[in-house]
Design an enzyme around this catalytic site. Sequence first.
Site, PDB file in Angstrom:
ATOM      1  N   PRO A 122      55.141  48.717  51.249  1.00 58.13           N
ATOM      2  CA  PRO A 122      54.918  49.028  52.662  1.00 58.13           C
ATOM      3  C   PRO A 122      53.658  48.327  53.171  1.00 58.13           C
ATOM      4  O   PRO A 122      52.675  48.216  52.447  1.00 58.13           O
ATOM      5  CB  PRO A 122      54.765  50.555  52.691  1.00 58.13           C
ATOM      6  CG  PRO A 122      54.500  50.967  51.291  1.00 58.13           C
ATOM      7  CD  PRO A 122      55.029  49.893  50.378  1.00 58.13           C
ATOM      8  N   GLY A 125      50.280  47.515  55.175  1.00 58.12           N
ATOM      9  CA  GLY A 125      49.100  48.200  55.712  1.00 58.12           C
ATOM     10  C   GLY A 125      48.862  49.594  55.162  1.00 58.12           C
ATOM     11  O   GLY A 125      48.398  50.469  55.871  1.00 58.12           O
ATOM     12  N   GLY A 139      47.198  50.113  52.058  1.00 63.42           N
ATOM     13  CA  GLY A 139      46.200  50.057  50.992  1.00 63.42           C
ATOM     14  C   GLY A 139      46.781  49.644  49.649  1.00 63.42           C
ATOM     15  O   GLY A 139      46.127  49.779  48.611  1.00 63.42           O
ATOM     16  N   LEU A 140      48.031  49.126  49.666  1.00 63.38           N
ATOM     17  CA  LEU A 140      48.665  48.722  48.404  1.00 63.38           C
ATOM     18  C   LEU A 140      48.613  47.209  48.210  1.00 63.38           C
ATOM     19  O   LEU A 140      49.195  46.675  47.276  1.00 63.38           O
ATOM     20  CB  LEU A 140      50.114  49.222  48.364  1.00 63.38           C
ATOM     21  CG  LEU A 140      50.298  50.736  48.487  1.00 63.38           C
ATOM     22  CD1 LEU A 140      51.777  51.109  48.504  1.00 63.38           C
ATOM     23  CD2 LEU A 140      49.584  51.464  47.339  1.00 63.38           C
ATOM     24  N   GLY A 141      47.946  46.531  49.131  1.00 59.57           N
ATOM     25  CA  GLY A 141      47.741  45.085  48.969  1.00 59.57           C
ATOM     26  C   GLY A 141      48.953  44.246  49.330  1.00 59.57           C
ATOM     27  O   GLY A 141      49.183  43.193  48.720  1.00 59.57           O
ATOM     28  N   SER A 189      49.550  42.369  51.965  1.00 59.54           N
ATOM     29  CA  SER A 189      49.289  41.036  52.537  1.00 59.54           C
ATOM     30  C   SER A 189      48.965  40.025  51.433  1.00 59.54           C
ATOM     31  O   SER A 189      49.498  38.909  51.444  1.00 59.54           O
ATOM     32  CB  SER A 189      48.171  41.106  53.582  1.00 59.54           C
ATOM     33  OG  SER A 189      46.999  41.650  53.013  1.00 59.54           O
ATOM     34  N   ALA A 203      49.889  40.245  48.299  1.00 53.85           N
ATOM     35  CA  ALA A 203      51.085  40.051  47.460  1.00 53.85           C
ATOM     36  C   ALA A 203      52.045  39.055  48.119  1.00 53.85           C
ATOM     37  O   ALA A 203      52.617  38.189  47.435  1.00 53.85           O
ATOM     38  CB  ALA A 203      51.776  41.390  47.212  1.00 53.85           C
ATOM     39  N   ASP A 226      41.912  42.651  45.949  1.00 53.88           N
ATOM     40  CA  ASP A 226      43.376  42.720  46.066  1.00 53.88           C
ATOM     41  C   ASP A 226      44.023  41.519  45.389  1.00 53.88           C
ATOM     42  O   ASP A 226      44.944  41.652  44.578  1.00 53.88           O
ATOM     43  CB  ASP A 226      43.811  42.731  47.547  1.00 53.88           C
ATOM     44  CG  ASP A 226      43.546  44.060  48.216  1.00 53.88           C
ATOM     45  OD1 ASP A 226      42.796  44.865  47.652  1.00 53.88           O
ATOM     46  OD2 ASP A 226      44.090  44.297  49.308  1.00 53.88           O
TER      47      ASP A 226
HETATM   48  O1  PMV Z   1      43.466  45.992  51.255  1.00 51.69           O
HETATM   49  P1  PMV Z   1      43.131  47.417  50.948  1.00 51.69           P
HETATM   50  O2  PMV Z   1      43.416  48.379  52.044  1.00 51.69           O
HETATM   51  O3  PMV Z   1      43.641  47.816  49.608  1.00 51.69           O
HETATM   52  O4  PMV Z   1      41.494  47.510  50.817  1.00 51.69           O
HETATM   53  C1  PMV Z   1      40.787  46.665  50.001  1.00 51.69           C
HETATM   54  C2  PMV Z   1      39.601  47.366  49.435  1.00 51.69           C
HETATM   55  C3  PMV Z   1      38.345  47.403  50.287  1.00 51.69           C
HETATM   56  O5  PMV Z   1      37.289  47.630  49.357  1.00 51.69           O
HETATM   57  C4  PMV Z   1      38.380  48.549  51.266  1.00 51.69           C
HETATM   58  C5  PMV Z   1      38.068  46.116  51.050  1.00 51.69           C
HETATM   59  C6  PMV Z   1      37.746  44.911  50.175  1.00 51.69           C
HETATM   60  O6  PMV Z   1      37.804  43.813  50.705  1.00 51.69           O
HETATM   61  O7  PMV Z   1      37.413  45.088  48.995  1.00 51.69           O
END
Ligand code: PMV
Length: 320
Positions: free
Chosen positions: A99, A101, A103-105, A107, A109, A150
């Site tokens: 999914p 946005g 927090g699972l990365g 973009s 991937a 990520d």
């Molecule tokens: O892309 P996300 O939502 O998994 O966030 C990455 C982790 C953060 O520490 C919040 C940002 C970063 O660039 O490290």
Amino acid sequence: MRTVSTKSAICEAHSKLILVGEHAVVYGKPAIAIPFPLKVRVIIQKAVGPIMFESSIYTGPIDKIPAKMEGIKACIEETLRYANQPFENLRIRIDSDIPLGRGLGSSAAIAIAIVRSLFSLFEQKLSKEHLFSLVQIAETYAHGKPSGIDTVAEISEHPIWFQKEKEIVPLTIGRPLYIVVADTGRNGDTHTAVDNVRKRYASETAKVQNSLDEIARIVELAREAILNGDIYLLGDLLYRNQEELKILGVSDDELNHLIDIARNEGALGAKLTGGGLGGCMLALGKSLEHAEVIAKRLMDSGASNVWYFSTEENILYSPK
Ligand code: PMV
């Protein structure tokens, strides 16, 4: 008449979970991330004409790509320039289970799978370092000033210890972890969350610095707990990390609610994962069966999607 062969290439990338250390990692502190078995597949075919996109977010020519995918376009441009190929004659299809946005990365991937597919299509060698720098072009559009965790976590097949501009250390897990991930169903906003921490750092420097230092200590202890298979200590550290993330202002009511639900089901630990302000939380179970119980409760308590898995077998389950 110009002809273009109909060759195609398919490559995948997996998503990631930040176990401990998000946000503090932007300030040079360490963090630990593990592969998460949700995947994206990219199929690239040679086809005469402008580069065409097919994905759940956008289908059409690359020059009309929506603003939120501009980073992908820039990454493709740079990859083709590097591979000495024209910016045309490609059809790119993205099939993603990750999914967006949350927090699972997702973009990073997508960008990893695209760069891998392009190199495979053009039969060129791709080093991990080069893959990283090409993907970071897309990540910089998506996140502003990403730490790079990520991309590194998704290039790696192992849990990693990550610190900006330092060597990446693969981590051995002393005892399998049983992890539940629940999605609030709302897009996390990493860009805003990172910005908020920066503003808070400017206005409440001592307090925020204290939290960042505490997170760094938690991450150090978490590494030991992971290596020693001490899942009870690790769980406790996840809860402590969540308290610091609250102080940084990146959690929200829904994440806190899901974390409370997991705690009431006996989760050893739970916290948000990734940028926060929406997105996903994770919880640590005592066994795969316990993870399933927590997963069911989270699903019944308003999570839009829940997965659980053991780091040993890396197969993703959903509660029935
Ligand atoms: O892309 P996300 O939502 O998994 O966030 C990455 C982790 C953060 O520490 C919040 C940002 C970063 O660039 O490290």
